[in-house]
Design an enzyme around this catalytic site. Structure first.
Site, mmCIF file in Angstrom:
data_model
loop_
_atom_site.group_PDB
_atom_site.id
_atom_site.type_symbol
_atom_site.label_atom_id
_atom_site.label_comp_id
_atom_site.label_asym_id
_atom_site.label_seq_id
_atom_site.Cartn_x
_atom_site.Cartn_y
_atom_site.Cartn_z
ATOM 1 N N PRO A 2 0.831 -1.216 0.000
ATOM 2 C CA PRO A 2 0.000 0.000 0.000
ATOM 3 C C PRO A 2 0.862 1.261 0.000
ATOM 4 O O PRO A 2 1.821 1.374 0.757
ATOM 5 C CB PRO A 2 -0.784 -0.105 1.307
ATOM 6 C CG PRO A 2 -0.702 -1.529 1.717
ATOM 7 C CD PRO A 2 0.588 -2.058 1.165
ATOM 8 N N GLU A 3 0.517 2.195 -0.884
ATOM 9 C CA GLU A 3 1.204 3.488 -0.946
ATOM 10 C C GLU A 3 0.206 4.568 -0.544
ATOM 11 O O GLU A 3 -0.875 4.252 -0.040
ATOM 12 C CB GLU A 3 1.752 3.692 -2.362
ATOM 13 C CG GLU A 3 2.702 2.546 -2.781
ATOM 14 C CD GLU A 3 3.295 2.715 -4.171
ATOM 15 O OE1 GLU A 3 3.353 3.850 -4.674
ATOM 16 O OE2 GLU A 3 3.701 1.705 -4.756
#
Ligand SMILES: [Zn+2]
Length: 278
Positions: A2-3
């Site tokens: 996840p960014e």
């Protein structure tokens, strides 16, 4: 992993569920989540804390309590939250922690690869801890091209490696770095310090646009990323280069190529992202 768009999407979903609620009962079933601290002690410390806000800095979720303490959550590879309104979560071998709230609902934390972390910080430590690890927020209205220029200045490393550094730009990871460099038409291996002012401006704009595109589709689901209601993100269907090796570039038709930069798989267009520098 996840960014920014994924973590921000999770934050937006979690905030209304948690804000104003008390952590009534906390169970942490995995010592890796809180190490070097004892998970039983961390769970006990969390009980009774009332949530003031759910914030985000870079890829960190920050559950701020009214006491001033904060629980810093990093999802790493595969961490996710699942909320159940009536406390009836299904069995899950990858569940690492469960928080029962004072309204009877439950929030479970699951993590297949177990790289995620929960860190409880005392009020005086929260901002210092985060600011030492995370640079400016690229979607903040105050974020300017000159801030990016400052982060690239004097760095011989490939520009992709420079923007993966969380102190340069908060929240950009492997996916959105490739997407931004394609949008800015900059080769991922170009040394950061060689970018001219126009290129820095283009990259600044491209980083923001790539992240906003991800946010609009509620992040991307490549592995275990899930929203707290179990839904998936859809941004992966709109990637310009990431994971699209061999497919034609949307801008020029040249097949997208894959190389390694800073040890990471990197997709780019060899025609419109030219490596014009030595
Ligand atoms: Zn192209």
């Amino acid at each position: 992993m996840p960014e920014l768009p994924e973590v921000e999407t999770v934050r937006r979903r979690l905030a209304p569920l948690l804000e104003g609620r008390v952590f009534a009962d906390v169970e942490i079933a995995d010592a890796r989540l809180t190490r070097p601290f004892d998970p039983v002690e961390v769970a006990r410390e969390l009980e009774g804390e009332r949530v003031a806000a759910v914030a985000r800095r870079g890829k960190y979720l920050i559950v701020r309590f009214e006491s001033g303490r904060a629980l810093l959550v990093h999802l790493r590879m595969t961490g996710s939250f699942l909320h159940d309104g009536c406390g009836g979560l299904p069995d899950d071998p990858h569940r690492r922690a469960v928080v029962r709230l004072d309204d009877g609902s439950e929030v479970a934390y699951r993590d297949v690869r177990r790289f995620g972390t929960w860190l409880l910080l005392e009020p005086a430590d929260v901002d210092a801890y985060v600011d030492a690890r995370v640079g400016r927020e690229p979607l903040a209205a105050s974020y300017r091209a000159r801030h990016l220029a400052d982060g690239l200045k004097g760095r011989k490393a490939p520009v992709k490696a420079a923007i993966l550094d969380q102190r340069t730009v908060a929240g950009v990871g492997n996916i959105y770095a490739d997407e931004a460099l394609w949008r800015a038409q900059i080769h991922p291996l170009a040394p950061a310090e060689t970018l001219g002012p126009e290129e820095v401006k283009a990259l600044h704009r491209a980083i923001r646009r790539a992240l906003q595109a991800g946010l609009r589709r509620q992040g991307s689901t490549l592995r275990d990323y899930r929203l707290p209601d179990g839904a998936r993100g859809e941004a992966q269907h709109e990637f310009k280069v990431y994971g699209r090796g061999g497919e034609p570039c949307e801008r020029c038709g040249t097949p997208i190529d894959k190389i390694r930069v800073a040890g990471r798989g990197t997709w780019y267009c060899p025609s419109c992202q030219r490596h014009a520098r030595a």
